[in-house]
Write a protein that holds these residues in place. Structure first.
Motif, PDB file in Angstrom:
ATOM      1  N   VAL A  56      -5.194 -13.716  -3.696  1.00 22.37           N
ATOM      2  CA  VAL A  56      -4.723 -12.334  -3.748  1.00 22.37           C
ATOM      3  C   VAL A  56      -5.832 -11.356  -4.120  1.00 22.37           C
ATOM      4  O   VAL A  56      -5.715 -10.160  -3.843  1.00 22.37           O
ATOM      5  CB  VAL A  56      -3.495 -12.160  -4.667  1.00 22.37           C
ATOM      6  N   SER A  57      -6.919 -11.850  -4.692  1.00 30.62           N
ATOM      7  CA  SER A  57      -8.023 -10.967  -5.071  1.00 30.62           C
ATOM      8  C   SER A  57      -8.959 -10.643  -3.914  1.00 30.62           C
ATOM      9  O   SER A  57      -9.811  -9.769  -4.030  1.00 30.62           O
ATOM     10  CB  SER A  57      -8.842 -11.612  -6.199  1.00 30.62           C
ATOM     11  N   LYS A  58      -8.801 -11.328  -2.799  1.00 25.44           N
ATOM     12  CA  LYS A  58      -9.790 -11.259  -1.721  1.00 25.44           C
ATOM     13  C   LYS A  58      -9.653 -10.075  -0.766  1.00 25.44           C
ATOM     14  O   LYS A  58     -10.497  -9.910   0.105  1.00 25.44           O
ATOM     15  CB  LYS A  58      -9.768 -12.558  -0.907  1.00 25.44           C
ATOM     16  N   MET A  59      -8.622  -9.255  -0.902  1.00 27.25           N
ATOM     17  CA  MET A  59      -8.458  -8.150   0.040  1.00 27.25           C
ATOM     18  C   MET A  59      -7.994  -6.898  -0.699  1.00 27.25           C
ATOM     19  O   MET A  59      -6.960  -6.912  -1.361  1.00 27.25           O
ATOM     20  CB  MET A  59      -7.460  -8.540   1.136  1.00 27.25           C
ATOM     21  N   THR A  60      -8.769  -5.829  -0.580  1.00 28.07           N
ATOM     22  CA  THR A  60      -8.414  -4.546  -1.194  1.00 28.07           C
ATOM     23  C   THR A  60      -7.437  -3.803  -0.290  1.00 28.07           C
ATOM     24  O   THR A  60      -7.290  -4.145   0.891  1.00 28.07           O
ATOM     25  CB  THR A  60      -9.668  -3.675  -1.379  1.00 28.07           C
ATOM     26  N   PRO A  61      -6.795  -2.763  -0.811  1.00 24.43           N
ATOM     27  CA  PRO A  61      -5.930  -1.961   0.065  1.00 24.43           C
ATOM     28  C   PRO A  61      -6.676  -1.411   1.283  1.00 24.43           C
ATOM     29  O   PRO A  61      -6.151  -1.447   2.403  1.00 24.43           O
ATOM     30  CB  PRO A  61      -5.432  -0.840  -0.846  1.00 24.43           C
ATOM     31  N   ALA A  62      -7.896  -0.933   1.098  1.00 25.65           N
ATOM     32  CA  ALA A  62      -8.666  -0.391   2.226  1.00 25.65           C
ATOM     33  C   ALA A  62      -8.950  -1.471   3.269  1.00 25.65           C
ATOM     34  O   ALA A  62      -8.853  -1.223   4.484  1.00 25.65           O
ATOM     35  CB  ALA A  62      -9.969   0.228   1.732  1.00 25.65           C
ATOM     36  N   GLU A  63      -9.292  -2.680   2.804  1.00 28.24           N
ATOM     37  CA  GLU A  63      -9.546  -3.780   3.745  1.00 28.24           C
ATOM     38  C   GLU A  63      -8.262  -4.186   4.466  1.00 28.24           C
ATOM     39  O   GLU A  63      -8.291  -4.476   5.668  1.00 28.24           O
ATOM     40  CB  GLU A  63     -10.133  -4.981   2.998  1.00 28.24           C
ATOM     41  N   TRP A  64      -7.138  -4.177   3.746  1.00 26.97           N
ATOM     42  CA  TRP A  64      -5.869  -4.530   4.370  1.00 26.97           C
ATOM     43  C   TRP A  64      -5.471  -3.487   5.413  1.00 26.97           C
ATOM     44  O   TRP A  64      -5.044  -3.823   6.513  1.00 26.97           O
ATOM     45  CB  TRP A  64      -4.776  -4.720   3.314  1.00 26.97           C
ATOM     46  N   ILE A  65      -5.644  -2.221   5.104  1.00 29.84           N
ATOM     47  CA  ILE A  65      -5.332  -1.161   6.069  1.00 29.84           C
ATOM     48  C   ILE A  65      -6.192  -1.323   7.319  1.00 29.84           C
ATOM     49  O   ILE A  65      -5.693  -1.239   8.444  1.00 29.84           O
ATOM     50  CB  ILE A  65      -5.532   0.233   5.442  1.00 29.84           C
ATOM     51  N   ALA A  66      -7.483  -1.556   7.147  1.00 27.98           N
ATOM     52  CA  ALA A  66      -8.388  -1.721   8.295  1.00 27.98           C
ATOM     53  C   ALA A  66      -7.971  -2.927   9.147  1.00 27.98           C
ATOM     54  O   ALA A  66      -7.933  -2.841  10.384  1.00 27.98           O
ATOM     55  CB  ALA A  66      -9.826  -1.874   7.820  1.00 27.98           C
ATOM     56  N   LYS A  67      -7.644  -4.034   8.510  1.00 29.42           N
ATOM     57  CA  LYS A  67      -7.223  -5.240   9.233  1.00 29.42           C
ATOM     58  C   LYS A  67      -5.899  -4.969   9.948  1.00 29.42           C
ATOM     59  O   LYS A  67      -5.717  -5.315  11.107  1.00 29.42           O
ATOM     60  CB  LYS A  67      -7.095  -6.419   8.273  1.00 29.42           C
ATOM     61  N   TYR A  68      -4.968  -4.341   9.257  1.00 25.55           N
ATOM     62  CA  TYR A  68      -3.658  -4.014   9.826  1.00 25.55           C
ATOM     63  C   TYR A  68      -3.799  -3.115  11.060  1.00 25.55           C
ATOM     64  O   TYR A  68      -3.228  -3.395  12.099  1.00 25.55           O
ATOM     65  CB  TYR A  68      -2.803  -3.336   8.744  1.00 25.55           C
ATOM     66  N   GLU A  69      -4.589  -2.065  10.922  1.00 30.15           N
ATOM     67  CA  GLU A  69      -4.766  -1.157  12.061  1.00 30.15           C
ATOM     68  C   GLU A  69      -5.488  -1.849  13.207  1.00 30.15           C
ATOM     69  O   GLU A  69      -5.170  -1.610  14.370  1.00 30.15           O
ATOM     70  CB  GLU A  69      -5.509   0.102  11.625  1.00 30.15           C
ATOM     71  N   VAL A  94       0.886  -1.150   0.000  1.00 29.04           N
ATOM     72  CA  VAL A  94       0.000   0.000   0.000  1.00 29.04           C
ATOM     73  C   VAL A  94       0.934   1.212   0.000  1.00 29.04           C
ATOM     74  O   VAL A  94       1.706   1.397   0.948  1.00 29.04           O
ATOM     75  CB  VAL A  94      -0.918   0.014   1.239  1.00 29.04           C
ATOM     76  N   PRO A  95       0.915   2.008  -1.056  1.00 24.34           N
ATOM     77  CA  PRO A  95       1.869   3.114  -1.140  1.00 24.34           C
ATOM     78  C   PRO A  95       1.625   4.166  -0.060  1.00 24.34           C
ATOM     79  O   PRO A  95       0.514   4.299   0.467  1.00 24.34           O
ATOM     80  CB  PRO A  95       1.628   3.685  -2.531  1.00 24.34           C
ATOM     81  N   LEU A  96       2.674   4.905   0.253  1.00 22.22           N
ATOM     82  CA  LEU A  96       2.577   5.961   1.267  1.00 22.22           C
ATOM     83  C   LEU A  96       1.567   7.032   0.864  1.00 22.22           C
ATOM     84  O   LEU A  96       0.968   7.664   1.726  1.00 22.22           O
ATOM     85  CB  LEU A  96       3.947   6.582   1.523  1.00 22.22           C
ATOM     86  N   SER A  97       1.348   7.213  -0.424  1.00 25.41           N
ATOM     87  CA  SER A  97       0.354   8.194  -0.872  1.00 25.41           C
ATOM     88  C   SER A  97      -1.059   7.780  -0.455  1.00 25.41           C
ATOM     89  O   SER A  97      -1.928   8.626  -0.261  1.00 25.41           O
ATOM     90  CB  SER A  97       0.421   8.378  -2.388  1.00 25.41           C
ATOM     91  N   THR A  98      -1.285   6.492  -0.281  1.00 28.69           N
ATOM     92  CA  THR A  98      -2.575   5.977   0.172  1.00 28.69           C
ATOM     93  C   THR A  98      -2.609   5.846   1.688  1.00 28.69           C
ATOM     94  O   THR A  98      -3.617   6.154   2.328  1.00 28.69           O
ATOM     95  CB  THR A  98      -2.847   4.591  -0.458  1.00 28.69           C
ATOM     96  N   TYR A  99      -1.514   5.382   2.256  1.00 30.87           N
ATOM     97  CA  TYR A  99      -1.432   5.133   3.698  1.00 30.87           C
ATOM     98  C   TYR A  99      -0.135   5.753   4.217  1.00 30.87           C
ATOM     99  O   TYR A  99       0.888   5.079   4.348  1.00 30.87           O
ATOM    100  CB  TYR A  99      -1.488   3.625   3.968  1.00 30.87           C
ATOM    101  N   PRO A 100      -0.165   7.067   4.503  1.00 28.73           N
ATOM    102  CA  PRO A 100       1.056   7.784   4.889  1.00 28.73           C
ATOM    103  C   PRO A 100       1.720   7.280   6.170  1.00 28.73           C
ATOM    104  O   PRO A 100       2.919   7.483   6.362  1.00 28.73           O
ATOM    105  CB  PRO A 100       0.594   9.234   5.072  1.00 28.73           C
ATOM    106  N   LYS A 101       0.973   6.606   7.031  1.00 27.07           N
ATOM    107  CA  LYS A 101       1.567   6.072   8.263  1.00 27.07           C
ATOM    108  C   LYS A 101       2.611   5.008   7.955  1.00 27.07           C
ATOM    109  O   LYS A 101       3.537   4.804   8.728  1.00 27.07           O
ATOM    110  CB  LYS A 101       0.487   5.469   9.167  1.00 27.07           C
ATOM    111  N   GLY A 102       2.435   4.308   6.852  1.00 21.34           N
ATOM    112  CA  GLY A 102       3.379   3.271   6.464  1.00 21.34           C
ATOM    113  C   GLY A 102       3.440   2.117   7.455  1.00 21.34           C
ATOM    114  O   GLY A 102       2.554   1.934   8.290  1.00 21.34           O
ATOM    115  N   TYR A 103       4.492   1.361   7.334  1.00 20.97           N
ATOM    116  CA  TYR A 103       4.684   0.156   8.138  1.00 20.97           C
ATOM    117  C   TYR A 103       5.272   0.543   9.483  1.00 20.97           C
ATOM    118  O   TYR A 103       6.348   1.133   9.541  1.00 20.97           O
ATOM    119  CB  TYR A 103       5.600  -0.797   7.372  1.00 20.97           C
ATOM    120  N   HIS A 104       4.610   0.179  10.565  1.00 21.32           N
ATOM    121  CA  HIS A 104       5.026   0.628  11.899  1.00 21.32           C
ATOM    122  C   HIS A 104       6.421   0.158  12.283  1.00 21.32           C
ATOM    123  O   HIS A 104       7.115   0.799  13.053  1.00 21.32           O
ATOM    124  CB  HIS A 104       4.013   0.189  12.965  1.00 21.32           C
ATOM    125  N   VAL A 105       6.861  -0.960  11.751  1.00 22.58           N
ATOM    126  CA  VAL A 105       8.167  -1.510  12.088  1.00 22.58           C
ATOM    127  C   VAL A 105       9.282  -0.671  11.447  1.00 22.58           C
ATOM    128  O   VAL A 105      10.352  -0.525  12.019  1.00 22.58           O
ATOM    129  CB  VAL A 105       8.268  -2.986  11.619  1.00 22.58           C
TER     130      VAL A 105
END
Length: 144
Positions: free
Chosen positions: A126-139, A44-55
């Protein structure tokens, strides 16, 4: 990316290239291909998710990575690591479509025999999760 594929051992190269094609053909819009951690990665690019990877701050949020190792091909899918329902679905479908036992770590699916790579199933996974769904799950996982 093509340089990475060209360096893959000849016995794995065609199947690795097919794995890349399957991922790219089925991945929802919004993920970006890059090299991350020495692998072909979809993030998920930083332009979409500026917080990026917490690690690793200022690093795009990883989702899928592909690697060719000496003894296997590997697909790292962070969604199956974070989403128990997706993991259960994948394990069940894998058992139905592949005659060998699933060789998997927390997010790493290893293929030691190219004849047993379930390309159609990988495409569906790989088709089962959109960037928005991945961000929500990640957070959601970060806030546990």
């Amino acid at each position: 990316m093509s340089e990475y594929i060209e360096q893959v051992d000849e016995k794995w190269r065609a199947d690795f290239a097919k794995l890349v094609d399957v991922v790219e053909s089925n991945l929802p819009d919004g993920f970006e291909r890059t090299m991350q951690y020495g692998m072909i990665s979809y993030v998920v690019p930083l332009s979409t998710y500026p917080k990026g990877y917490h690690v690793t701050p200022n690093t795009p949020l990883p989702f899928i990575s592909l690697a060719a190792q000496k003894q296997h091909l590997a697909l790292y899918h962070m969604g199956v690591y974070a989403d128990e329902a997706l993991l259960a679905w994948f394990q069940e479908e894998y058992a139905k479509s592949v005659p060998t036992k699933l060789n998997m770590g927390k997010s790493c699916i290893r293929f030691t025999n190219a004849k047993n790579i379930p390309f159609d199933l990988i495409g569906e996974l790989v088709s089962k999760m959109t960037p928005a769904e991945w961000i929500a799950k990640y957070e959601g996982e970060l806030n546990k």
